[in-house]
Design an enzyme around this catalytic site. Structure first.
Site, PDB file in Angstrom:
ATOM      1  N   GLU A  60       8.419  -4.117  10.723  1.00  0.00           N
ATOM      2  CA  GLU A  60       8.245  -2.713  11.095  1.00  0.00           C
ATOM      3  C   GLU A  60       9.588  -2.092  11.460  1.00  0.00           C
ATOM      4  O   GLU A  60      10.351  -2.648  12.244  1.00  0.00           O
ATOM      5  CB  GLU A  60       7.262  -2.584  12.271  1.00  0.00           C
ATOM      6  N   GLU A 104     -14.275  14.240 -10.832  1.00  0.00           N
ATOM      7  CA  GLU A 104     -13.751  12.953 -10.355  1.00  0.00           C
ATOM      8  C   GLU A 104     -13.430  12.075 -11.556  1.00  0.00           C
ATOM      9  O   GLU A 104     -14.273  11.870 -12.426  1.00  0.00           O
ATOM     10  CB  GLU A 104     -14.774  12.259  -9.458  1.00  0.00           C
ATOM     11  N   LEU A 106     -17.947   7.053  -7.731  1.00  0.00           N
ATOM     12  CA  LEU A 106     -17.694   8.070  -6.722  1.00  0.00           C
ATOM     13  C   LEU A 106     -17.261   7.418  -5.408  1.00  0.00           C
ATOM     14  O   LEU A 106     -17.342   6.207  -5.245  1.00  0.00           O
ATOM     15  CB  LEU A 106     -18.960   8.909  -6.516  1.00  0.00           C
ATOM     16  N   HIS A 147     -26.642  -1.680  31.552  1.00  0.00           N
ATOM     17  CA  HIS A 147     -26.051  -2.945  31.999  1.00  0.00           C
ATOM     18  C   HIS A 147     -26.856  -4.125  31.428  1.00  0.00           C
ATOM     19  O   HIS A 147     -28.084  -4.062  31.403  1.00  0.00           O
ATOM     20  CB  HIS A 147     -26.076  -3.023  33.531  1.00  0.00           C
ATOM     21  N   VAL A 183      13.474  -3.359   5.603  1.00  0.00           N
ATOM     22  CA  VAL A 183      13.530  -4.130   4.361  1.00  0.00           C
ATOM     23  C   VAL A 183      14.536  -3.456   3.440  1.00  0.00           C
ATOM     24  O   VAL A 183      14.435  -2.260   3.162  1.00  0.00           O
ATOM     25  CB  VAL A 183      12.151  -4.202   3.693  1.00  0.00           C
ATOM     26  N   GLY A 230       2.639   3.727   4.475  1.00  0.00           N
ATOM     27  CA  GLY A 230       2.022   5.038   4.632  1.00  0.00           C
ATOM     28  C   GLY A 230       1.390   5.531   3.343  1.00  0.00           C
ATOM     29  O   GLY A 230       1.354   4.817   2.332  1.00  0.00           O
TER      30      GLY A 230
END
Length: 464
Positions: free
Chosen positions: A202, A35, A40, A443, A236, A271
């Site tokens: 959108e 990594e 981490l 309930h 856009v 995305g």
């Protein structure tokens, strides 16, 4: 048999990677995890799920205190102010605690952390920051990164991606969010609650692509009611920045006259894409599919013997909990056990207020495949929700008309992310709507709405 440094080397320490490493170590294998971040946990813990939820929760508290929602319950505030620096500090504290927790678990389970970026030399050898490391099995768990918008430069000051939007030093006067998906709506909600005007642009005609149609429409109504402007079927075409002010040019998605908006913050959230750059996959002859992902079989094996892949870099939903489950499964498969994950029963959650959650098929997809029955129950008729003045949303249960087997469940509610777990468990075990309807629910709870929605499938709800 060749002598390897490790039985398993995991590339990437996000949710899928660190879980795969820990599970493999629990199964008695010699494990390392490469990594390159200083901490981490990958995107999720560092600049994704965890810090965004910290800000979502904090901004909800601020809005409740400042907006007078508590007054009806006899809790009155005066002079409520925002300390954004403290809000960021509490977010950073949560991130540090959780990333440190992963480091503790690595030490506890004897997982070696190799600090640096990994690149393949061959199918059993990688270079990690100049160090040659060999492993019998290598798991690619490199996650995903923000999808760029062509022609729009992210400077992390005025034009930001999700990482930059988590660290804005002041509340924008006007934020334009490009993309009406999960991340854009969550982060847009944060800054709207803190005082920004928020406009969501959108491309398609509804927010939340991939979610149930009725849920998408109801969610749009709620966001508009909260003050968020939604510009749907809009694209856009350009973003320019001058002295900290962005000019965003948009036009109808189908074509037409353009218009401009000015904003002091623009969030690009269209995305995510698989993180595969720099892995040198060419060295092992591993090609990507058309979406830039790594193809695997059901056991998460790639076409290269000894190389496996999980999480956001393989096809499927880009979700941390999916990656975690795949991490457990791939470790068990490597160890000679049977590790599986049911890709048809993976819940999705949007952590706005109210939350939006779903598992299984949408009503539209279910109707395309079979004859169905649908039951719905509004939280306006749920006693706990009404008591809490928390009545937005509903539970929707979709079942096969012939077998009554539950095919999908969709929820809009303040507790949707928690309630969806019951639906996922039910579907995993092949439950019918009758099974849910005749299971006693405590309930008064929001969960009773799940029972009543299942009863509605049967045509016999009690409280509506």
């Amino acid at each position: 048999m060749a002598d390897y440094d490790y039985d398993v080397l995991v590339i990437g320490a996000g949710p899928g990677g660190y879980v795969a490493a820990i599970r493999a170590a629990q199964l008695g294998l010699r494990v390392a995890c490469a990594e390159s971040r200083e901490t981490l946990g990958g995107t999720c813990l560092n600049v994704g799920c965890i810090p965004s939820k910290a800000l979502l929760h904090a901004s909800e508290l601020y809005e409740e205190a400042k907006g007078g929602h508590m007054t009806k319950f006899g809790v009155e505030f005066t002079g409520v102010t925002l300390n954004l620096d403290q809000m960021h500090a509490e977010k950073a504290k949560a991130v540090k605690e959780l990333t440190g927790g992963i480091e503790f678990l690595f030490k506890k389970n004897k997982v070696t952390w190799l600090k640096g970026k990994a690149a393949f030399q061959d199918a059993h050898t990688v270079d990690v920051a100049g160090q040659k490391v060999t492993a019998k099995n290598i798991v690619i768990a490199t996650g995903s990164s923000v999808m760029p918008l062509p022609g729009v430069e992210v400077d992390q000051t005025t034009v930001v991606d999700s990482t930059g939007a988590l660290a804005l030093p002041k509340v924008p006067e006007h934020m334009v969010v490009i993309g009406g998906g999960v991340i854009g709506l969550e982060l847009g909600s944060v800054w709207r609650r803190l005082g920004a005007k928020v406009t969501v642009v959108e491309f398609v005609d509804q927010i939340l692509p991939g979610f149930d149609g009725e849920v998408r429409r109801e969610s749009a109504k709620l966001f508009k009611k909260q003050g968020m402007e939604l510009k749907l079927s809009t694209k856009v075409t350009g973003v320019t920045v001058d002295n900290g002010v962005a000019t965003v040019t948009v036009e109808p998605a189908a074509g037409g006259a353009s218009e401009t908006m000015t904003a002091d913050a623009v969030l690009v959230s269209i995305g995510r894409k698989a993180n595969v750059d720099g892995l040198n996959l060419e060295a092992i002859g591993l090609e990507l599919n058309k979406r830039g992902q790594i193809e695997t079989d059901h056991s998460f094996r790639t076409k290269v013997d000894g190389v496996w892949a999980i999480g956001d870099c393989v096809p499927g939903l880009m979700l941390a909990h999916k990656a975690e489950d795949e991490g457990v499964a791939v470790a068990e498969n490597i160890a000679g056990q049977t590790g599986i994950i049911n890709e048809d029963v993976i819940p999705s959650v949007v952590y706005t207020m109210p939350e939006i959650a779903g598992v299984g098929l949408t009503e539209e997809a279910a109707r395309d495949n079979t004859e169905i029955k649908v039951g719905k129950f509004p939280f306006a008729a749920n006693s706990r929700a009404k008591t809490n003045r928390d009545t937005d949303g509903f539970v929707k249960v979709i079942a096969d008309a012939k077998t009554d087997r539950v095919l999908g469940v969709w929820i809009v509610s303040s507790l949707a992310g928690t309630l969806i777990a019951e639906a996922a468990i039910a579907m995993e075990f092949g439950a019918t709507s009758e099974d849910i309807a005749y299971t006693c629910h405590a309930h008064p709870t929001h969960a009773e709405a799940m029972k009543e929605a299942a009863m509605a499938v049967q045509g016999k709800p009690i409280h509506i």
